[in-house]
Design a protein around this motif. Structure first.
Motif, PDB file in Angstrom:
ATOM      1  N   ASN A  72       0.804  -1.222   0.000  1.00  0.00           N
ATOM      2  CA  ASN A  72       0.000   0.000   0.000  1.00  0.00           C
ATOM      3  C   ASN A  72       0.839   1.275   0.000  1.00  0.00           C
ATOM      4  OD1 ASN A  72       0.946  -0.258   2.610  1.00  0.00           O
ATOM      5  ND2 ASN A  72      -1.072  -0.317   3.576  1.00  0.00           N
ATOM      6  N   ILE A  73       2.131   1.170  -0.316  1.00  0.00           N
ATOM      7  CA  ILE A  73       2.999   2.335  -0.515  1.00  0.00           C
ATOM      8  C   ILE A  73       3.334   2.428  -1.990  1.00  0.00           C
ATOM      9  CG2 ILE A  73       5.263   3.340  -0.045  1.00  0.00           C
ATOM     10  CD1 ILE A  73       5.190   2.151   2.707  1.00  0.00           C
ATOM     11  N   GLU A  74       3.152   3.604  -2.553  1.00  0.00           N
ATOM     12  CA  GLU A  74       3.422   3.778  -3.985  1.00  0.00           C
ATOM     13  C   GLU A  74       4.895   3.497  -4.276  1.00  0.00           C
ATOM     14  OE1 GLU A  74       3.618   7.545  -6.958  1.00  0.00           O
ATOM     15  OE2 GLU A  74       1.717   7.282  -5.898  1.00  0.00           O
ATOM     16  N   GLN A  75       5.144   2.688  -5.284  1.00  0.00           N
ATOM     17  CA  GLN A  75       6.500   2.291  -5.627  1.00  0.00           C
ATOM     18  C   GLN A  75       7.352   3.515  -5.963  1.00  0.00           C
ATOM     19  OE1 GLN A  75       6.701  -0.545  -8.803  1.00  0.00           O
ATOM     20  NE2 GLN A  75       8.903  -0.896  -8.583  1.00  0.00           N
ATOM     21  N   GLY A  76       8.542   3.558  -5.374  1.00  0.00           N
ATOM     22  CA  GLY A  76       9.473   4.649  -5.627  1.00  0.00           C
ATOM     23  C   GLY A  76       9.266   5.887  -4.780  1.00  0.00           C
ATOM     24  N   SER A  77       8.232   5.888  -3.914  1.00  0.00           N
ATOM     25  CA  SER A  77       7.954   7.088  -3.110  1.00  0.00           C
ATOM     26  C   SER A  77       8.554   7.021  -1.714  1.00  0.00           C
ATOM     27  CB  SER A  77       6.439   7.303  -2.991  1.00  0.00           C
ATOM     28  OG  SER A  77       5.845   6.290  -2.190  1.00  0.00           O
ATOM     29  N   PHE A  78       9.057   5.857  -1.310  1.00  0.00           N
ATOM     30  CA  PHE A  78       9.560   5.684   0.059  1.00  0.00           C
ATOM     31  C   PHE A  78      10.923   6.353   0.212  1.00  0.00           C
ATOM     32  CE2 PHE A  78      11.758   3.378   3.424  1.00  0.00           C
ATOM     33  CZ  PHE A  78      10.805   3.371   4.431  1.00  0.00           C
ATOM     34  N   LYS A  79      11.033   7.257   1.206  1.00  0.00           N
ATOM     35  CA  LYS A  79      12.281   7.955   1.477  1.00  0.00           C
ATOM     36  C   LYS A  79      12.607   7.836   2.963  1.00  0.00           C
ATOM     37  CE  LYS A  79      11.473  11.383  -2.177  1.00  0.00           C
ATOM     38  NZ  LYS A  79      11.298  12.832  -2.476  1.00  0.00           N
ATOM     39  N   LEU A 155      10.700   9.242   7.849  1.00  0.00           N
ATOM     40  CA  LEU A 155      10.226   8.518   6.675  1.00  0.00           C
ATOM     41  C   LEU A 155       9.232   9.386   5.928  1.00  0.00           C
ATOM     42  CD1 LEU A 155       9.405   5.038   8.304  1.00  0.00           C
ATOM     43  CD2 LEU A 155      11.588   5.802   7.380  1.00  0.00           C
ATOM     44  N   GLN A 156       9.229   9.242   4.626  1.00  0.00           N
ATOM     45  CA  GLN A 156       8.238   9.914   3.791  1.00  0.00           C
ATOM     46  C   GLN A 156       7.833   8.974   2.672  1.00  0.00           C
ATOM     47  OE1 GLN A 156       9.338  13.789   2.398  1.00  0.00           O
ATOM     48  NE2 GLN A 156       7.558  13.997   1.063  1.00  0.00           N
ATOM     49  N   PHE A 157       6.526   8.860   2.436  1.00  0.00           N
ATOM     50  CA  PHE A 157       6.047   7.982   1.377  1.00  0.00           C
ATOM     51  C   PHE A 157       4.663   8.429   0.934  1.00  0.00           C
ATOM     52  CE2 PHE A 157       4.914   6.097   5.444  1.00  0.00           C
ATOM     53  CZ  PHE A 157       3.562   5.834   5.300  1.00  0.00           C
ATOM     54  N   THR A 158       4.235   7.916  -0.196  1.00  0.00           N
ATOM     55  CA  THR A 158       2.908   8.197  -0.718  1.00  0.00           C
ATOM     56  C   THR A 158       2.079   6.924  -0.678  1.00  0.00           C
ATOM     57  OG1 THR A 158       3.772   9.912  -2.185  1.00  0.00           O
ATOM     58  CG2 THR A 158       1.597   9.037  -2.702  1.00  0.00           C
ATOM     59  N   ALA A 159       0.881   7.012  -0.124  1.00  0.00           N
ATOM     60  CA  ALA A 159      -0.010   5.861  -0.012  1.00  0.00           C
ATOM     61  C   ALA A 159      -1.358   6.207  -0.611  1.00  0.00           C
ATOM     62  CB  ALA A 159      -0.160   5.441   1.452  1.00  0.00           C
ATOM     63  N   TYR A 160      -2.241   5.228  -0.636  1.00  0.00           N
ATOM     64  CA  TYR A 160      -3.550   5.420  -1.255  1.00  0.00           C
ATOM     65  C   TYR A 160      -4.626   5.475  -0.178  1.00  0.00           C
ATOM     66  CZ  TYR A 160      -0.965   4.524  -5.513  1.00  0.00           C
ATOM     67  OH  TYR A 160      -0.061   4.602  -6.532  1.00  0.00           O
ATOM     68  N   SER A 175       6.842  -1.032   7.259  1.00  0.00           N
ATOM     69  CA  SER A 175       7.868  -2.040   6.994  1.00  0.00           C
ATOM     70  C   SER A 175       8.230  -2.000   5.519  1.00  0.00           C
ATOM     71  CB  SER A 175       7.386  -3.435   7.388  1.00  0.00           C
ATOM     72  OG  SER A 175       6.266  -3.825   6.612  1.00  0.00           O
ATOM     73  N   GLN A 176       9.518  -2.201   5.224  1.00  0.00           N
ATOM     74  CA  GLN A 176      10.005  -2.194   3.857  1.00  0.00           C
ATOM     75  C   GLN A 176      11.069  -3.273   3.701  1.00  0.00           C
ATOM     76  OE1 GLN A 176       9.678   0.201   0.774  1.00  0.00           O
ATOM     77  NE2 GLN A 176       7.727  -0.285   1.724  1.00  0.00           N
ATOM     78  N   GLN A 177      11.108  -3.883   2.530  1.00  0.00           N
ATOM     79  CA  GLN A 177      12.120  -4.892   2.234  1.00  0.00           C
ATOM     80  C   GLN A 177      13.134  -4.296   1.267  1.00  0.00           C
ATOM     81  OE1 GLN A 177      10.549  -8.659   1.132  1.00  0.00           O
ATOM     82  NE2 GLN A 177      12.544  -9.610   0.801  1.00  0.00           N
ATOM     83  N   ARG A 202      -4.348  10.352  -3.891  1.00  0.00           N
ATOM     84  CA  ARG A 202      -3.133   9.922  -3.205  1.00  0.00           C
ATOM     85  C   ARG A 202      -2.942  10.774  -1.962  1.00  0.00           C
ATOM     86  NH1 ARG A 202       1.065   9.794  -8.364  1.00  0.00           N
ATOM     87  NH2 ARG A 202      -0.089   8.308  -9.632  1.00  0.00           N
ATOM     88  N   LYS A 203      -2.228  10.230  -1.000  1.00  0.00           N
ATOM     89  CA  LYS A 203      -1.923  10.999   0.210  1.00  0.00           C
ATOM     90  C   LYS A 203      -0.465  10.742   0.580  1.00  0.00           C
ATOM     91  CE  LYS A 203      -3.903  12.480   4.547  1.00  0.00           C
ATOM     92  NZ  LYS A 203      -5.039  12.404   5.434  1.00  0.00           N
ATOM     93  N   SER A 204       0.272  11.838   0.732  1.00  0.00           N
ATOM     94  CA  SER A 204       1.678  11.736   1.106  1.00  0.00           C
ATOM     95  C   SER A 204       1.794  11.906   2.613  1.00  0.00           C
ATOM     96  CB  SER A 204       2.505  12.807   0.386  1.00  0.00           C
ATOM     97  OG  SER A 204       3.864  12.715   0.754  1.00  0.00           O
ATOM     98  N   THR A 205       2.557  11.021   3.245  1.00  0.00           N
ATOM     99  CA  THR A 205       2.658  11.015   4.703  1.00  0.00           C
ATOM    100  C   THR A 205       4.119  11.077   5.118  1.00  0.00           C
ATOM    101  OG1 THR A 205       0.651   9.696   4.933  1.00  0.00           O
ATOM    102  CG2 THR A 205       2.154   9.713   6.802  1.00  0.00           C
ATOM    103  N   ARG A 206       4.409  11.942   6.100  1.00  0.00           N
ATOM    104  CA  ARG A 206       5.743  12.008   6.699  1.00  0.00           C
ATOM    105  C   ARG A 206       5.669  11.489   8.118  1.00  0.00           C
ATOM    106  NH1 ARG A 206       8.457  17.637   6.442  1.00  0.00           N
ATOM    107  NH2 ARG A 206      10.096  16.396   7.395  1.00  0.00           N
ATOM    108  N   LEU A 207       6.652  10.663   8.473  1.00  0.00           N
ATOM    109  CA  LEU A 207       6.709  10.040   9.803  1.00  0.00           C
ATOM    110  C   LEU A 207       7.918  10.584  10.551  1.00  0.00           C
ATOM    111  CD1 LEU A 207       5.767   7.841  11.813  1.00  0.00           C
ATOM    112  CD2 LEU A 207       7.226   6.235  10.590  1.00  0.00           C
TER     113      LEU A 207
END
Length: 207
Positions: A72-79, A155-160, A175-177, A202-207
């Protein structure tokens, strides 16, 4: 906090309230600002979205409200990034109204316990709205320092749709592999924003 007195039997204990709020509203004040000040006195956050006001309180044993991974995390958006030097706090000054000293405004200061590991100084000032006790002001200072010292990464990522109901202050699990190794993270939502395109929400979330 617990205190005892010679006026009471030894088996009786008086429990002091951990959070006491005292405020006089004498002028016209924005309701959201007023509620945010009240919530901050007991480690709460007020959020407003979709015409609804929501209260989030930082307390022990709070479980994550959502979980995110490759599904459920958009591919390539995980930072993933570490903490910058300017994000580290070495001391806190907390201003409060002392109920026991004719309601005079006072300030308490608390510094990190490990200053030898840091070669710079950065203090922040907090105006503890509604705080009338020194002990409560000191707890707020310690809470702020402890929260900052536990901040290790961002962490920063885009989810749906899984992120559509998230608000600042929510606890989430991520979690990420990477290179056949799974990594797990947990933390509090720091900021988020919603943007739309013709294909999907889409919704971008920063942790």
């Amino acid at each position: 906090d617990v205190c005892s007195s010679d006026l009471f039997p030894s088996h009786d204990m008086l429990k002091k309230r951990r959070f006491v709020f005292g405020m006089s509203v004498t002028d016209n004040t924005d309701a959201y600002t007023l509620l945010s000040g009240i919530a901050s006195s007991f480690r709460g956050v007020i959020s407003y979205s979709s015409g609804k006001i929501r209260l989030i309180i930082d307390r022990p044993e709070t479980m994550p409200v959502a979980m995110f991974n490759e599904t459920n995390i958009e591919q390539g958006s995980f930072k993933l990034s570490g903490i910058r030097e300017e994000d580290i706090v070495t001391g806190v000054d907390v201003s409060f109204i002392n109920f026991n000293d004719h309601f005079k405004k006072e300030t308490v200061t608390l510094d990190r316990e490990d200053p030898s590991q840091i070669d710079f100084e950065k203090k922040i000032a907090i105006d503890a709205v509604g705080c009338t006790r020194k002990s409560q002001a000191l707890r707020l200072a310690k809470y702020t320092l402890d929260s900052n010292s536990l901040l290790k990464r961002k962490l920063q990522f885009t989810a749906y749709s899984d992120a559509s109901d998230l608000e600042i202050g929510d606890i989430i699990s991520v979690s990420q592999q990477i290179s056949n190794t799974s990594y797990g993270y947990g933390g509090v939502v720091y900021s988020n924003y919603l943007y739309r395109d013709w294909e999907t929400d889409r919704k971008s979330t920063r942790l």
